[in-house]
Design an enzyme around this catalytic site. Structure first.
Site, PDB file in Angstrom:
ATOM      1  N   ARG A  87     -23.192 -15.529  -4.913  1.00 53.57           N
ATOM      2  CA  ARG A  87     -23.533 -14.191  -5.743  1.00 53.57           C
ATOM      3  C   ARG A  87     -22.449 -13.248  -5.575  1.00 53.57           C
ATOM      4  O   ARG A  87     -22.292 -12.406  -6.532  1.00 53.57           O
ATOM      5  CB  ARG A  87     -24.694 -13.740  -5.253  1.00 53.57           C
ATOM      6  N   ARG A 123       0.805  -1.107  -0.042  1.00 54.57           N
ATOM      7  CA  ARG A 123      -0.073   0.138  -0.109  1.00 54.57           C
ATOM      8  C   ARG A 123       0.739   1.423  -0.014  1.00 54.57           C
ATOM      9  O   ARG A 123       1.653   1.358   0.757  1.00 54.57           O
ATOM     10  CB  ARG A 123      -0.865   0.153   1.149  1.00 54.57           C
ATOM     11  N   ARG A 142     -33.201 -13.685   9.002  1.00 52.43           N
ATOM     12  CA  ARG A 142     -32.739 -12.231   8.748  1.00 52.43           C
ATOM     13  C   ARG A 142     -32.111 -11.513  10.132  1.00 52.43           C
ATOM     14  O   ARG A 142     -31.140 -10.861  10.241  1.00 52.43           O
ATOM     15  CB  ARG A 142     -33.667 -11.451   8.005  1.00 52.43           C
ATOM     16  N   ASP A 164     -27.389 -10.660   1.338  1.00 48.76           N
ATOM     17  CA  ASP A 164     -27.432  -9.224   0.964  1.00 48.76           C
ATOM     18  C   ASP A 164     -27.381  -8.235   2.306  1.00 48.76           C
ATOM     19  O   ASP A 164     -26.744  -7.137   2.235  1.00 48.76           O
ATOM     20  CB  ASP A 164     -28.804  -8.875   0.439  1.00 48.76           C
ATOM     21  N   ASP A 216     -32.454 -11.121  -8.534  1.00 49.33           N
ATOM     22  CA  ASP A 216     -32.802 -12.370  -8.329  1.00 49.33           C
ATOM     23  C   ASP A 216     -33.912 -12.398  -9.484  1.00 49.33           C
ATOM     24  O   ASP A 216     -34.388 -11.778 -10.187  1.00 49.33           O
ATOM     25  CB  ASP A 216     -33.662 -12.477  -6.953  1.00 49.33           C
ATOM     26  N   GLU A 217     -34.072 -14.118  -9.620  1.00 49.04           N
ATOM     27  CA  GLU A 217     -34.931 -14.466 -11.016  1.00 49.04           C
ATOM     28  C   GLU A 217     -36.360 -13.784 -10.846  1.00 49.04           C
ATOM     29  O   GLU A 217     -36.767 -13.737 -11.952  1.00 49.04           O
ATOM     30  CB  GLU A 217     -34.832 -15.971 -11.182  1.00 49.04           C
TER      31      GLU A 217
END
Length: 761
Positions: A539, A431, A716, A669, A555-556
């Site tokens: 994902r 860095r 969740r 998520d 999402d589908e």
């Protein structure tokens, strides 16, 4: 001829006489000053001549402050040599790089013996290492080794002093003279000299030490760490005291100090002189003699008054209301006051000559502290008065950044130490000081992914660049039917029609293989199918097929129009470091349950944007060597290139958190939102959505949707609390902002609106 010789002789004699009478004084002065210079080079002061004082004192001893309890320079040098027998150690000479080539930078902690004493602070250090992504339980894989013997307190008068360390470490088969070992230490030496004697030979080990003296410090090898108390939090830590919109134009006090005044011994000189700068108005310097068992034996005429004045002010109030805080040396060079001043946004004024500042190899302290000289104490007030208010504010802001990035918890102190060592292994990929000293900081700007500023979403303005003008749509298919449903076909069609879409990737996470290519729709952009591992964390794996900075995660069953996608992408390009999306959720503190709550209700606040329909940043960078930190993952080929948030998800977070995501449904998520908020300290952004998003819960048995939804909600909430526990605080930031297109639902002609279809039901 004879007469001529006589005249020549007389002329020569007269010249010498004139030179003696008129130039002799200057010659004597020249000789005198030459003699003084020679004496000054030999000794100081000039009267400490060895021939005169041979049987009474050593000249170096006479150069001390006159306190018999203080060690002479010769004694100090002898003490340093006894500890640092390998004082010329460098990474190239005392570190075996070959141990790091096969498995990368892995750290092994020695197993703890059953009856071995362990202080609370050292227990936190070991726990931080074992929770890090670098930890390995296998010594054969290790690049760096940490002793299980507590080496923090090496004051033999302390109750936490561990004896016979030399004998113990020599019995370890992995010790190897200390090579590739890292030793932590907070306290060295004891009364009255407080030398840097650790009581054992560190050999070729790297020393991470508080109160490091510059003459003992081995540059590029040792690491200076801050002195922290046993109450310092394991992880997370308290926020700094400087909040937005809470900065007064001028604080009540300019310069303050409140602390002990050592009457005798090392460190007493500076603290005894602090009363000279006290004016009782904007400069407050308070000391007390009340410390130690025999302080009354050494009390002077000022002690009684000092003790009374000392009780008139509260220390925390002084920190809150002062611009600058004096941080003098104590018995040792460092003190707890240094971190206290950083947290309070009270600019440290350091009076500790010879102190190697913490992490100075990486941190530019010239932007956050004033480094003074103990001998020039009386010049400090005028010096700080001359600092411009704009620079004062910049100093204060930098103290808050450094506190939060590197010092607010034991985890951050330990991880910063490890990252500095790791940077030394590959200097060409380490860095820069800019990355260490600018948000989000060196712990989050990982060089395994890139060292180029233009690759980071935070530095576009400084670099004069911007994100790419295209995005990649990434659709996750997990349908139990394992077939092409109408929702996913409509979604592919809508996204492919976006003018900003570069490609579409479908992550197929079903039991059955994906349908043949002839059954997929024809699109104007490339459509690629990737076979997943049937894990939720898939994902966020940085797949090589993605060639854009922006990713639209879907999402589908998500329902979006082309206009919604276009507008959301335009918004994201203005905020590339944040998550920008459609469905939102929020968190709150449940006082009754004493835990964090999660809600999907429509409220005036949001803190989470679901990755079922959201944009976020990933940047392409060169692939690093597998054995040097960029470890391979059991993902389907082809091998991935590092990306930013995806790389943080797979590399920065330990395996335990990713396993948590895979074990709890709909947790991935939340983790991504928490991670981005921890990096940016900013909330996500919600954009206009034509239809309300509804989470689809796959059901195998008819009538179980309610139970499945309740279970998903509970998971969740559990996920949110486990993440808050791991980070040590709640990183999520709430917001009341939603961005709509200009003229959205205004009473004007539809022809004047850029996204008219957003208003259609």
């Amino acid at each position: 001829m004879q007469t001529r010789k006589k005249y020549i002789f007389l002329t020569f004699l007269a010249s010498w006489l004139l030179l003696f009478f008129f130039g002799g004084d200057q010659l004597r002065r020249f000789g005198f000053f030459s003699k003084r210079k020679a004496e000054a080079r030999r000794n100081w002061p000039r009267w400490t001549d060895r021939s005169l004082l041979k049987s009474f004192a050593d000249p170096e001893e006479l150069q001390s402050d006159g306190d018999p309890s203080l060690p002479s320079p010769r004694a100090q040098r002898a003490a340093r040599l006894s500890v640092y027998k390998n004082s010329r150690c460098r990474m190239e000479t005392c570190f075996d790089f070959s141990r790091c080539e096969k498995h990368g930078f892995k750290v092994f902690t020695y197993p703890r013996e059953r009856d071995q004493p362990l202080s609370e602070s050292y227990g936190k250090i070991l726990a931080s290492i074992e929770r890090s992504r670098y930890y390995t339980p296998n010594p054969e894989e290790a690049c760096l080794f940490i002793l299980s013997i507590d080496t923090l307190d090496r004051d033999h008068l302390s109750g936490q002093y561990v004896r016979n360390v030399d004998e113990k470490i020599r019995s370890f088969p992995l010790w190897n003279g200390g090579r590739n070992h890292l030793i932590f230490n907070l306290y060295s030496g004891t009364w009255p000299n407080y030398t840097e004697d650790l009581g054992f030979d560190i050999g070729q080990a790297i020393l991470a030490k508080a109160s490091f003296y510059t003459k003992s410090f081995r540059p590029g090898f040792d690491i200076s760490i801050p002195l922290f108390s046993k109450d310092h939090p394991q992880r997370g830590g308290e926020r700094g005291w400087l909040y937005q919109d809470s900065i007064p134009p001028k604080k009540k006090y300019l310069l303050v100090f409140k602390g002990k005044r050592y009457l005798t011994g090392i460190g007493s000189g500076t603290r005894n002189a602090l009363h000279h700068i006290h004016n009782g108005k904007d400069i407050v310097s308070l000391t007390t003699c009340k410390h130690g068992k025999d302080w009354e034996k050494h009390k002077d005429v000022r002690c009684d008054k000092d003790n009374v004045d000392y009780e008139k002010f509260d220390y925390q109030e002084l920190l809150h209301n002062s611009t600058f805080c004096i941080v003098p040396r104590g018995r040792r060079l460092g003190s707890f006051r240094f971190l206290e001043a950083l947290q309070a946004a009270c600019i440290p004024v350091l009076l500790s000559d010879g102190w190697e500042l913490p992490f100075a190899e990486a941190i530019d302290w010239g932007k956050a502290a004033v480094v003074g000289n103990e001998r020039l104490l009386l010049q400090i007030p005028s010096a700080v008065r001359c600092i411009h208010p704009e620079r004062v504010l910049a100093f204060q802001q930098q103290t808050q950044f450094l506190w939060d990035a590197y010092f607010s918890s034991v985890d951050k102190i330990v991880h910063t130490t490890l990252e500095i060592v790791k940077d030394r292994l590959l200097p060409h990929r380490s860095r820069s000081r800019f990355l260490w000293n600018t948000l989000p900081g060196g712990l989050l700007a990982l060089p395994d992914f890139s060292t180029h500023l233009g690759d980071f979403p935070f530095y576009y303005l400084q670099h004069g660049s911007g994100p790419s003008e295209k995005f990649t749509a990434f659709i996750r298919a997990v349908s139990l039917a394992c077939s092409l449903s109408q929702p996913i076909l409509r979604l592919i069609q809508a996204v492919s029609e976006s003018q900003y879409c570069a490609q579409i990737l479908v992550l197929w996470s079903c039991e059955k293989p994906p349908p043949p290519s002839r059954k997929w729709p024809q699109t104007a952009v490339p459509l690629t199918i990737i076979q997943g591992r049937r894990k939720l964390s898939d994902r966020f794996f940085p797949y090589t097929a993605i060639q854009t900075d922006a990713v639209l995660s879907l999402d589908e069953h998500t329902s979006l129009s082309t206009s919604e996608v276009d507008f959301a992408f335009v918004v994201w390009r203005s905020f590339p470091e944040r998550i920008v999306g459609f469905p939102t959720r929020s968190h709150f503190w449940d006082a009754e349950q004493r835990r964090w709550g999660y809600t999907s209700k429509w409220t005036n606040e949001l803190s989470i944007v679901l990755t079922a329909a959201a944009f976020y940043h990933r940047y392409p960078a060169g692939e690093g060597p597998v054995g040097w930190g960029a470890r391979p993952h059991p993902a389907p080929p082809p091998r991935s290139l590092p990306r930013y948030y995806h790389s943080l998800f797979t590399e920065y977070l330990p395996a335990g958190l990713r396993e948590l995501v895979d074990g709890l449904a709909a947790c991935e998520d939340i983790l991504m939102n928490v991670l981005v908020a921890a990096v940016t300290k900013l909330p996500p952004i919600k954009v206009t959505q034509r239809k309300q998003h509804k989470e689809t819960v796959p059901q195998q048995v008819k009538g179980t949707a309610g139970a499945a939804g309740s279970r998903r909600f509970t998971q969740r909430q559990d996920c949110l609390n486990q993440l808050a526990d791991w980070f040590g605080y709640m990183p999520l930031v709430s917001s009341q902002l939603r961005l709509d297109p200009v003229l959205f639902k205004d009473q004007v002609s539809v022809l004047r609106k850029k996204y008219p279809r957003l208003e259609k039901p």
